[in-house]
Design a protein around this motif. Structure first.
Motif, PDB file in Angstrom:
ATOM      1  N   ASP A  49       0.806  -1.215   0.000  1.00  0.00           N
ATOM      2  CA  ASP A  49       0.000   0.000   0.000  1.00  0.00           C
ATOM      3  C   ASP A  49       0.841   1.269   0.000  1.00  0.00           C
ATOM      4  N   ARG A  50       0.350   2.284  -0.685  1.00  0.00           N
ATOM      5  CA  ARG A  50       1.032   3.572  -0.769  1.00  0.00           C
ATOM      6  C   ARG A  50       0.888   4.379   0.514  1.00  0.00           C
ATOM      7  N   ASP A  51      -0.320   4.549   0.985  1.00  0.00           N
ATOM      8  CA  ASP A  51      -0.585   5.448   2.113  1.00  0.00           C
ATOM      9  C   ASP A  51      -0.653   4.653   3.410  1.00  0.00           C
ATOM     10  N   ALA A  52       0.456   3.984   3.723  1.00  0.00           N
ATOM     11  CA  ALA A  52       0.478   3.123   4.894  1.00  0.00           C
ATOM     12  C   ALA A  52       1.904   3.037   5.413  1.00  0.00           C
ATOM     13  N   ALA A  53       2.087   2.300   6.494  1.00  0.00           N
ATOM     14  CA  ALA A  53       3.380   2.236   7.173  1.00  0.00           C
ATOM     15  C   ALA A  53       4.442   1.556   6.314  1.00  0.00           C
ATOM     16  N   MET A  54       5.713   1.868   6.596  1.00  0.00           N
ATOM     17  CA  MET A  54       6.849   1.260   5.907  1.00  0.00           C
ATOM     18  C   MET A  54       6.913  -0.241   6.169  1.00  0.00           C
ATOM     19  N   ASN A  55       7.578  -0.917   5.249  1.00  0.00           N
ATOM     20  CA  ASN A  55       7.891  -2.332   5.372  1.00  0.00           C
ATOM     21  C   ASN A  55       9.409  -2.478   5.440  1.00  0.00           C
ATOM     22  N   TYR A  56       9.874  -3.427   6.263  1.00  0.00           N
ATOM     23  CA  TYR A  56      11.308  -3.633   6.434  1.00  0.00           C
ATOM     24  C   TYR A  56      11.660  -5.107   6.217  1.00  0.00           C
ATOM     25  N   GLN A  57      12.656  -5.318   5.385  1.00  0.00           N
ATOM     26  CA  GLN A  57      13.195  -6.660   5.122  1.00  0.00           C
ATOM     27  C   GLN A  57      12.118  -7.596   4.553  1.00  0.00           C
ATOM     28  N   VAL A  58      11.855  -7.402   3.278  1.00  0.00           N
ATOM     29  CA  VAL A  58      10.901  -8.225   2.537  1.00  0.00           C
ATOM     30  C   VAL A  58      11.672  -9.137   1.592  1.00  0.00           C
ATOM     31  N   GLU A  59      11.344 -10.414   1.590  1.00  0.00           N
ATOM     32  CA  GLU A  59      11.973 -11.374   0.697  1.00  0.00           C
ATOM     33  C   GLU A  59      10.912 -12.070  -0.148  1.00  0.00           C
ATOM     34  N   MET A  60      11.224 -12.265  -1.428  1.00  0.00           N
ATOM     35  CA  MET A  60      10.377 -13.052  -2.320  1.00  0.00           C
ATOM     36  C   MET A  60      11.270 -13.998  -3.107  1.00  0.00           C
ATOM     37  N   ASP A  61      10.777 -15.205  -3.334  1.00  0.00           N
ATOM     38  CA  ASP A  61      11.515 -16.142  -4.168  1.00  0.00           C
ATOM     39  C   ASP A  61      11.124 -15.904  -5.622  1.00  0.00           C
ATOM     40  N   THR A  62      10.205 -16.683  -6.173  1.00  0.00           N
ATOM     41  CA  THR A  62       9.792 -16.525  -7.565  1.00  0.00           C
ATOM     42  C   THR A  62       8.305 -16.224  -7.615  1.00  0.00           C
ATOM     43  N   ILE A  63       7.971 -15.071  -8.175  1.00  0.00           N
ATOM     44  CA  ILE A  63       6.579 -14.641  -8.314  1.00  0.00           C
ATOM     45  C   ILE A  63       6.225 -14.732  -9.798  1.00  0.00           C
TER      46      ILE A  63
END
Length: 355
Positions: free
Chosen positions: A157-171
């Motif tokens: 989301d744009r108008d929301a709190a920050m995210n820290y340390q996000v990991e994704m494998d294969t999307i």
């Protein structure tokens, strides 16, 4: 490395692969069944029995503790409902989860929580957002497949709190009407691959995201007929907290075939190093750089399609510190207006109009 160490590494890799099978290794809770009959169990305890697939999944998530895993073995439809994840929960979609469209909401929501994991997921349908995410820490997304008939697959989301340390494998996303993966407000992002096929807008769109690494962005027929791109950076992406654009976004490779633009950097974004590109037959610009700073492409090829263009809007400072090295055939390379400290190393038969 010794022969024993090599063997041990191979054994550990095989063991890891076995443990990584969806639904394997004794999950703490499961959802089973089909049609209009579903059962959610935690060991010998029954958490749900009935016809509501979404309720069966939510009962499983609500019935496990942080650090525990729910495996959804059954396939079904949640309609226009929403599944919510709490901190520390591990959610596996081993069956196919079909979803409807709930305006402004996600089929699965992960908001203001920590340490959530989704190792596996297969989703079909036409969601407003497949996954809707904000305010997370240590989020891990694994092998996620979206075979959609519209909607947007993953949205931070744009108008929301920050995210820290996000990991994704294969999307892997097919058929989204909007973006495959759209990020806002992330500090610390790692993605192995985003694979987009027949997607209406962007394959990967990074916004206000810093300290990121992406292995591969691969798009076929992405953003046809509009101004989006297989890989797009916008809205001060790569701008560090101190306001500088030191390199902090690293992309190993971008592949784009057909569709609209291949690569697009816009609206005061930058701080990016793209190591390798393979772009062909893009219906719009192969590359468009517009009001970006410290933008670098280190090598690769462009074959036909729209031009490589450096441009600028008057409301933002002009391009600055641009490096593009590539072989370009069958299209043009143009800089208009002239940027500040722009550097080109172009081979191939491209017609060049540079400052």
């Amino acid at each position: 490395m010794t022969q024993l160490a090599t063997l041990l590494t191979a054994v550990l890799a095989i063991a890891s692969g076995v443990q990584a099978q969806c639904g394997g290794n004794n999950p703490h809770a499961t959802v089973s069944g089909s049609g209009s009959s579903f059962r959610t169990a935690r060991g010998s305890a029954q958490l749900y029995s009935g016809s509501d697939y979404r309720a069966a999944i939510q009962a499983g998530l609500d019935g496990i503790s942080a650090g525990q895993r729910l495996s959804v073995l059954a396939s079904g439809s949640i309609g226009a409902g929403t599944i919510t994840l709490a901190s520390g929960k591990i959610f596996e979609g081993c069956g196919t989860i079909n979803v409807g469209n709930r305006a402004g909401r996600g089929a699965i929501e992960i908001q203001n929580v920590n340490d959530v994991q989704i190792p596996f997921l297969t989703m079909t349908g036409n969601p407003y957002f497949g996954l809707r995410i904000s305010g997370t820490r240590n989020l891990k997304l694994g092998k996620l497949n979206f075979n959609l008939s519209g909607g947007l697959a993953i949205r931070f989301d744009r108008d929301a709190a920050m995210n820290y340390q996000v990991e994704m494998d294969t999307i892997t996303v097919t058929g989204a009407g909007s973006h495959a993966v759209e990020t806002w407000n992330i500090d610390g992002l790692r993605i192995n691959a985003v694979i987009a096929r027949n997607v209406g807008e962007c394959g990967l769109l990074l916004q206000n995201t810093r300290n990121a690494w992406v292995g591969l962005v691969d798009g076929v027929n992405v953003a046809t007929g509009n101004g989006y791109a297989t890989f797009r950076m916008a809205n001060e992406n790569g701008k560090l907290a101190n306001g500088r654009y030191d390199a902090n976004v690293y992309i190993d490779k971008v592949v784009s075939r057909g569709g609209g633009r291949g690569i697009f950097c816009v609206s005061r974004s930058g701080g990016v190093v793209i190591k390798d590109i393979d772009l062909a037959s893009n219906g719009n610009n192969a590359i468009l750089v517009e009001n970006c700073y410290n933008f670098s492409i280190r090598g690769g090829v462009i074959n036909g399609g729209g031009e490589v263009r450096l441009s600028a809007r008057s409301e933002f400072p002009n391009n600055k510190d641009i490096w593009i090295t590539a072989r370009v055939d069958g299209t043009t390379v143009r800089e208009q207006p002239c940027g500040e400290n722009t550097n080109f190393s172009i081979s191939g038969n491209a017609r060049q109009q540079l400052c």
